[in-house]
Design a protein around this motif. Sequence first.
Motif, PDB file in Angstrom:
ATOM      1  N   THR A 147       0.842  -1.191   0.000  1.00 57.03           N
ATOM      2  CA  THR A 147       0.000   0.000   0.000  1.00 57.03           C
ATOM      3  C   THR A 147       0.881   1.246   0.000  1.00 57.03           C
TER       4      THR A 147
ATOM      5  N   PRO B 272      -4.252   0.476  -1.514  1.00 57.90           N
ATOM      6  CA  PRO B 272      -3.567  -0.641  -2.182  1.00 57.90           C
ATOM      7  C   PRO B 272      -3.004  -0.192  -3.528  1.00 57.90           C
TER       8      PRO B 272
ATOM      9  N   SER C 278      -2.627  -1.378  -6.481  1.00 56.89           N
ATOM     10  CA  SER C 278      -3.066  -2.473  -7.346  1.00 56.89           C
ATOM     11  C   SER C 278      -3.245  -2.076  -8.808  1.00 56.89           C
TER      12      SER C 278
ATOM     13  N   PHE D   6      -8.266  -3.537  -3.237  1.00 60.95           N
ATOM     14  CA  PHE D   6      -7.435  -4.681  -2.886  1.00 60.95           C
ATOM     15  C   PHE D   6      -7.545  -5.746  -3.975  1.00 60.95           C
TER      16      PHE D   6
ATOM     17  N   SER E 158      -1.031 -13.132  -5.742  1.00 59.51           N
ATOM     18  CA  SER E 158      -0.873 -11.856  -5.046  1.00 59.51           C
ATOM     19  C   SER E 158      -0.873 -12.121  -3.552  1.00 59.51           C
TER      20      SER E 158
ATOM     21  N   ASP F 208       0.125  -6.847   1.778  1.00 60.32           N
ATOM     22  CA  ASP F 208      -0.869  -5.818   2.084  1.00 60.32           C
ATOM     23  C   ASP F 208      -1.772  -5.471   0.919  1.00 60.32           C
ATOM     24  N   VAL F 209      -1.326  -5.680  -0.314  1.00 61.06           N
ATOM     25  CA  VAL F 209      -2.140  -5.306  -1.477  1.00 61.06           C
ATOM     26  C   VAL F 209      -3.273  -6.297  -1.724  1.00 61.06           C
TER      27      VAL F 209
ATOM     28  N   GLU G  42      -6.355  -9.081  -0.619  1.00 64.16           N
ATOM     29  CA  GLU G  42      -7.382  -9.365   0.397  1.00 64.16           C
ATOM     30  C   GLU G  42      -7.297 -10.853   0.733  1.00 64.16           C
TER      31      GLU G  42
ATOM     32  N   LYS H 194      -3.037  -6.578   7.868  1.00 57.64           N
ATOM     33  CA  LYS H 194      -1.988  -6.039   7.008  1.00 57.64           C
ATOM     34  C   LYS H 194      -0.709  -5.821   7.814  1.00 57.64           C
TER      35      LYS H 194
END
Length: 379
Positions: free
Chosen positions: A110, A241, A243, A260, A279, A282-283, A285, A290
């Motif tokens: 993030t 995030p 992403s 996320f 994945s 923290d990015v 879910e 986190k």
Amino acid sequence: MSKPNIVVVGGSYVGTRIAEVLALAVHETHQIVILEKNTHFQHLFAFPRFSVVSDLEQRAFIPYDNAFHACPPGSVTFISGIAEKIIPGEVCLQSGERIPYEFLIFATGTGAPGPSVPETKLEGVKRLQSSQQEMRRAKHVIVVGGGAYGVQVATDLKEVDPTKKVTLIHSRPKLMNRFHPGLHDIVMKRCAHLGIDVITGQRIRIPEDGFPNDGTDFIVTLADGSEVSTDYVFQCNGAIPLSAPLLSLSPMSVDPKTKFVVVKPTLQIIDERFPKVFSMGDVAETGAHKAARPAYFQADVVVNNIQKLIAKSGEELEPYVPYPPGIQLSLGLRHKVLFRNPAEPEGEPSATFHDEGKLDVGCEFQWNKRAPGVTDYTL
């Protein structure tokens, strides 16, 4: 014949961890490529402390030159660059370069909203030094955000200068709201002991041009219309995030509201077209809180699953099972608490207190791990 790549996007705690484990596991068949936007490894856990305490900030930025010394020689390639977009089989960099991949692990974490911006060590050091100077100058510091970052900044600041007025403002009713309310109680008790004012359940209204932070007094308006006078606001909220690069590959794998990355229990993205894209951290879910520690366990799951896919064994892939959230939270220069949520909703949390915390927040350990033998912290 060159080996196919396993590309890891993101070179912080999570990315470097999985690159190391992968290199040991699959270096005979695959090349590990780690892509990181910043020139140096950033020891993020030290940033709250070094935003307040001076003369240590150089240690928060560690060169990547020998970061993978424990891996088989040549098994890890480090590339400094920004992933602009990801397409099937390639990561497209902002520079125009393209990196081919067979497997991809998206671990960007993030960060601040807006375009991805790389940071050199010099820029990072100057950013922390600027914060230190502004903190010293200010008479009343408002710290916005009652998560770990904000709590650590507020408690460190009050210990460094007990005469300075410090106010911690959090939008939720409880501080550290991702944890059992017992942690809120611990932090509130510590804030009361140090003389930190705490306002919860209130968002601040951020001016269109931001806060002046120029040494003059100004007013911060809260959501309910109440006002607080200050001369410096330090914001520890607003991280999102990172992403965006994944949207070009699989829009359905990025939650449109939270941003996320949505993953299966196996940590593959939910898009069935891309079983070799994972994945974590923290990015993603993942169901875990986190922090770096859960992602270390996620790394083992991803490595095991990639090995099964490489072997084409047909074995069922391993699911990631989150542990109860826990944190080692600094509550001042030497004071910290090790807190863990209960395993069951009706259970009790655990809390262990320590007063021998290190001022460098683990920088010495990180340098020994990632740059062994180096004592010139300006590198």
